[in-house]
Write a protein that holds these residues in place. Structure first.
Motif, PDB file in Angstrom:
ATOM      1  N   VAL A  73       0.840  -1.204   0.000  1.00 46.09           N
ATOM      2  CA  VAL A  73       0.000   0.000   0.000  1.00 46.09           C
ATOM      3  C   VAL A  73       0.872   1.250   0.000  1.00 46.09           C
ATOM      4  O   VAL A  73       0.614   2.219  -0.738  1.00 46.09           O
ATOM      5  CB  VAL A  73      -0.973  -0.018   1.201  1.00 46.09           C
ATOM      6  N   LEU A  74       1.922   1.253   0.814  1.00 53.29           N
ATOM      7  CA  LEU A  74       2.828   2.411   0.838  1.00 53.29           C
ATOM      8  C   LEU A  74       3.522   2.590  -0.508  1.00 53.29           C
ATOM      9  O   LEU A  74       3.672   3.718  -0.986  1.00 53.29           O
ATOM     10  CB  LEU A  74       3.865   2.242   1.951  1.00 53.29           C
ATOM     11  N   ALA A  75       3.948   1.499  -1.120  1.00 55.03           N
ATOM     12  CA  ALA A  75       4.617   1.591  -2.421  1.00 55.03           C
ATOM     13  C   ALA A  75       3.675   2.178  -3.472  1.00 55.03           C
ATOM     14  O   ALA A  75       4.092   3.008  -4.288  1.00 55.03           O
ATOM     15  CB  ALA A  75       5.108   0.210  -2.853  1.00 55.03           C
ATOM     16  N   LEU A  76       2.415   1.770  -3.443  1.00 56.04           N
ATOM     17  CA  LEU A  76       1.458   2.322  -4.410  1.00 56.04           C
ATOM     18  C   LEU A  76       1.225   3.808  -4.183  1.00 56.04           C
ATOM     19  O   LEU A  76       1.152   4.588  -5.137  1.00 56.04           O
ATOM     20  CB  LEU A  76       0.128   1.561  -4.327  1.00 56.04           C
ATOM     21  N   SER A  77       1.127   4.220  -2.935  1.00 53.22           N
ATOM     22  CA  SER A  77       0.901   5.647  -2.680  1.00 53.22           C
ATOM     23  C   SER A  77       2.134   6.467  -3.042  1.00 53.22           C
ATOM     24  O   SER A  77       2.019   7.569  -3.576  1.00 53.22           O
ATOM     25  CB  SER A  77       0.508   5.866  -1.216  1.00 53.22           C
ATOM     26  N   TYR A  78       3.322   5.941  -2.768  1.00 49.22           N
ATOM     27  CA  TYR A  78       4.533   6.670  -3.136  1.00 49.22           C
ATOM     28  C   TYR A  78       4.763   6.660  -4.640  1.00 49.22           C
ATOM     29  O   TYR A  78       5.351   7.597  -5.185  1.00 49.22           O
ATOM     30  CB  TYR A  78       5.757   6.107  -2.420  1.00 49.22           C
ATOM     31  N   ALA A  79       4.317   5.626  -5.327  1.00 51.07           N
ATOM     32  CA  ALA A  79       4.480   5.578  -6.778  1.00 51.07           C
ATOM     33  C   ALA A  79       3.692   6.704  -7.440  1.00 51.07           C
ATOM     34  O   ALA A  79       4.176   7.343  -8.383  1.00 51.07           O
ATOM     35  CB  ALA A  79       4.028   4.218  -7.311  1.00 51.07           C
ATOM     36  N   ASN A  80       2.490   6.984  -6.964  1.00 48.12           N
ATOM     37  CA  ASN A  80       1.698   8.078  -7.518  1.00 48.12           C
ATOM     38  C   ASN A  80       2.389   9.419  -7.256  1.00 48.12           C
ATOM     39  O   ASN A  80       2.468  10.275  -8.139  1.00 48.12           O
ATOM     40  CB  ASN A  80       0.293   8.070  -6.907  1.00 48.12           C
ATOM     41  N   SER A  81       2.914   9.585  -6.056  1.00 49.94           N
ATOM     42  CA  SER A  81       3.627  10.829  -5.737  1.00 49.94           C
ATOM     43  C   SER A  81       4.877  10.968  -6.591  1.00 49.94           C
ATOM     44  O   SER A  81       5.217  12.072  -7.035  1.00 49.94           O
ATOM     45  CB  SER A  81       4.008  10.844  -4.258  1.00 49.94           C
ATOM     46  N   LEU A  82       5.568   9.864  -6.823  1.00 54.15           N
ATOM     47  CA  LEU A  82       6.767   9.897  -7.652  1.00 54.15           C
ATOM     48  C   LEU A  82       6.422  10.266  -9.095  1.00 54.15           C
ATOM     49  O   LEU A  82       7.136  11.043  -9.728  1.00 54.15           O
ATOM     50  CB  LEU A  82       7.463   8.537  -7.603  1.00 54.15           C
ATOM     51  N   ARG A  83       5.312   9.753  -9.609  1.00 58.99           N
ATOM     52  CA  ARG A  83       4.887  10.095 -10.972  1.00 58.99           C
ATOM     53  C   ARG A  83       4.593  11.585 -11.082  1.00 58.99           C
ATOM     54  O   ARG A  83       4.996  12.245 -12.038  1.00 58.99           O
ATOM     55  CB  ARG A  83       3.651   9.280 -11.359  1.00 58.99           C
ATOM     56  N   ILE A  84       3.916  12.128 -10.090  1.00 55.18           N
ATOM     57  CA  ILE A  84       3.606  13.562 -10.091  1.00 55.18           C
ATOM     58  C   ILE A  84       4.898  14.370 -10.027  1.00 55.18           C
ATOM     59  O   ILE A  84       5.049  15.374 -10.735  1.00 55.18           O
ATOM     60  CB  ILE A  84       2.669  13.901  -8.918  1.00 55.18           C
ATOM     61  N   TYR A  85       5.846  13.951  -9.210  1.00 55.27           N
ATOM     62  CA  TYR A  85       7.130  14.652  -9.084  1.00 55.27           C
ATOM     63  C   TYR A  85       7.875  14.651 -10.421  1.00 55.27           C
ATOM     64  O   TYR A  85       8.402  15.686 -10.844  1.00 55.27           O
ATOM     65  CB  TYR A  85       7.980  13.974  -8.001  1.00 55.27           C
ATOM     66  N   ILE A  86       7.894  13.514 -11.099  1.00 55.15           N
ATOM     67  CA  ILE A  86       8.600  13.430 -12.390  1.00 55.15           C
ATOM     68  C   ILE A  86       7.911  14.309 -13.427  1.00 55.15           C
ATOM     69  O   ILE A  86       8.578  14.997 -14.210  1.00 55.15           O
ATOM     70  CB  ILE A  86       8.682  11.963 -12.847  1.00 55.15           C
ATOM     71  N   ASP A  87       6.575  14.339 -13.443  1.00 57.43           N
ATOM     72  CA  ASP A  87       5.843  15.220 -14.364  1.00 57.43           C
ATOM     73  C   ASP A  87       6.169  16.686 -14.096  1.00 57.43           C
ATOM     74  O   ASP A  87       6.371  17.476 -15.022  1.00 57.43           O
ATOM     75  CB  ASP A  87       4.336  14.999 -14.246  1.00 57.43           C
ATOM     76  N   GLN A  88       6.245  17.048 -12.817  1.00 49.17           N
ATOM     77  CA  GLN A  88       6.560  18.433 -12.463  1.00 49.17           C
ATOM     78  C   GLN A  88       7.984  18.793 -12.875  1.00 49.17           C
ATOM     79  O   GLN A  88       8.244  19.916 -13.322  1.00 49.17           O
ATOM     80  CB  GLN A  88       6.373  18.659 -10.968  1.00 49.17           C
ATOM     81  N   GLN A  89       8.911  17.860 -12.753  1.00 49.36           N
ATOM     82  CA  GLN A  89      10.282  18.129 -13.178  1.00 49.36           C
ATOM     83  C   GLN A  89      10.350  18.348 -14.684  1.00 49.36           C
ATOM     84  O   GLN A  89      11.086  19.212 -15.163  1.00 49.36           O
ATOM     85  CB  GLN A  89      11.205  16.967 -12.757  1.00 49.36           C
ATOM     86  N   GLY A  90       9.570  17.579 -15.448  1.00 45.56           N
ATOM     87  CA  GLY A  90       9.513  17.789 -16.902  1.00 45.56           C
ATOM     88  C   GLY A  90       8.938  19.153 -17.259  1.00 45.56           C
ATOM     89  O   GLY A  90       9.441  19.842 -18.140  1.00 45.56           O
ATOM     90  N   ASP A  91       7.863  19.538 -16.550  1.00 46.51           N
ATOM     91  CA  ASP A  91       7.270  20.860 -16.792  1.00 46.51           C
ATOM     92  C   ASP A  91       8.240  21.968 -16.424  1.00 46.51           C
ATOM     93  O   ASP A  91       8.325  22.988 -17.123  1.00 46.51           O
ATOM     94  CB  ASP A  91       5.979  21.015 -15.979  1.00 46.51           C
ATOM     95  N   LEU A  92       8.982  21.775 -15.344  1.00 50.88           N
ATOM     96  CA  LEU A  92       9.958  22.780 -14.917  1.00 50.88           C
ATOM     97  C   LEU A  92      11.080  22.926 -15.938  1.00 50.88           C
ATOM     98  O   LEU A  92      11.497  24.042 -16.259  1.00 50.88           O
ATOM     99  CB  LEU A  92      10.527  22.398 -13.549  1.00 50.88           C
ATOM    100  N   ALA A  93      11.553  21.804 -16.486  1.00 54.50           N
ATOM    101  CA  ALA A  93      12.608  21.859 -17.507  1.00 54.50           C
ATOM    102  C   ALA A  93      12.106  22.581 -18.760  1.00 54.50           C
ATOM    103  O   ALA A  93      12.833  23.385 -19.356  1.00 54.50           O
ATOM    104  CB  ALA A  93      13.070  20.448 -17.854  1.00 54.50           C
ATOM    105  N   GLU A  94      10.857  22.319 -19.150  1.00 56.51           N
ATOM    106  CA  GLU A  94      10.286  22.988 -20.326  1.00 56.51           C
ATOM    107  C   GLU A  94      10.144  24.496 -20.078  1.00 56.51           C
ATOM    108  O   GLU A  94      10.430  25.304 -20.956  1.00 56.51           O
ATOM    109  CB  GLU A  94       8.933  22.375 -20.650  1.00 56.51           C
ATOM    110  N   ALA A  95       9.712  24.864 -18.877  1.00 54.69           N
ATOM    111  CA  ALA A  95       9.567  26.281 -18.543  1.00 54.69           C
ATOM    112  C   ALA A  95      10.928  26.975 -18.548  1.00 54.69           C
ATOM    113  O   ALA A  95      11.052  28.110 -19.041  1.00 54.69           O
ATOM    114  CB  ALA A  95       8.888  26.435 -17.184  1.00 54.69           C
ATOM    115  N   ASN A  96      11.958  26.312 -18.029  1.00 54.00           N
ATOM    116  CA  ASN A  96      13.305  26.903 -18.037  1.00 54.00           C
ATOM    117  C   ASN A  96      13.810  27.087 -19.464  1.00 54.00           C
ATOM    118  O   ASN A  96      14.464  28.088 -19.773  1.00 54.00           O
ATOM    119  CB  ASN A  96      14.275  26.031 -17.238  1.00 54.00           C
TER     120      ASN A  96
END
Length: 191
Positions: A73-96
Motif C-alpha cells: 500500500v505504501l509503495a502504491l501511494s509513493y508511486a503516484n507521488s513519484l509520478r507527479i514529481y517526475i511530471d513536475q520536473q519535466g514541466d519545470l525543464a520545459e519552462a526553463n
C-alpha cells in the motif's frame, strides 16, 4: 517454613501452557469417563481448524503478510507521488527552456532597439528602404530594359513573389490605379 523454589518446567506446548485438556484436569469421577472422548473431540476440532486454514506453502506468517500488505500500500501511494514529481520536473525543464529562449529573444530585440536609436542607422535605413536623400545629394535610379526601375531598395515581404524579370509597382502607381478604377466603375449587369 521456607519453600524451595524449583525451576519452572516448560511443556512442549510452550512456557506456561499445559498439554492437558480441561476434561483431564477435572477431579470428578463421572467426568473422568468423559475425559477421553473430550480429548478426542478437542483433537478433532484442532484438525478441523488446521484444515480450514490456508496452506502455508511459502512459509509466511500472518504478521509477515500484514507487513507485506502495508508495504505494498505504501509503495502504491509513493508511486503516484513519484509520478507527479517526475511530471513536475519535466514541466519545470520545459519552462526553463522557454525562459532561456525568451531571454535570448529579448536580448536581440534590445540590440535592435539600440540600433534604431542611433541616427546614422536610421539614415541608412531611410536611404535603403525608402530611397530618401539628404538635401544637396543627387539620387539615381537604374532603369531596366523593360523601362521599369531596378533595385528600388524597398524590401517588402516575399509572400507576393512576382515572376522573374517583373518588379512590383511603386506606391504612386498603385495609388493612381485605384483613382482610375474609382473614376470608371464597372456597369452592373442586371440594369
Amino acid at each position: 517454613m521456607a519453600r524451595e523454589r524449583r525451576p519452572a518446567r516448560t511443556s512442549p506446548a510452550g512456557p506456561g501452557r499445559s498439554t492437558r485438556t480441561r476434561a483431564g484436569s477435572r477431579a470428578s469421577g463421572a467426568r473422568s469417563d468423559a475425559a477421553p472422548s473430550s480429548a478426542a473431540s478437542a483433537t478433532d476440532a484442532g484438525q478441523q481448524k488446521a484444515a480450514r486454514r490456508l496452506p502455508n506453502r511459502i512459509g509466511l506468517t500472518r504478521r509477515a503478510l500484514a507487513v507485506l500488505s502495508v508495504l505494498v500500500v505504501l509503495a502504491l501511494s509513493y508511486a503516484n507521488s513519484l509520478r507527479i514529481y517526475i511530471d513536475q520536473q519535466g514541466d519545470l525543464a520545459e519552462a526553463n527552456k522557454q525562459i532561456q529562449e525568451r531571454t535570448q529573444r529579448i536580448g536581440q530585440l534590445e540590440d535592435e532597439l539600440q540600433r534604431w536609436n542611433d541616427p546614422a542607422f536610421v539614415k541608412a535605413q531611410a536611404r535603403e528602404r525608402l530611397g530618401w536623400l539628404l538635401p544637396g545629394e543627387t539620387g539615381y535610379r537604374v532603369i531596366g530594359p523593360d523601362g521599369k526601375p531596378l533595385g528600388t531598395g524597398v524590401v517588402l515581404d516575399s509572400s507576393n513573389e512576382l515572376p522573374p524579370g517583373e518588379h512590383p509597382a511603386m506606391w504612386f502607381d498603385r495609388l493612381w490605379g485605384s483613382v482610375e478604377t474609382a473614376d470608371n466603375p464597372t456597369r452592373r449587369v442586371g440594369r
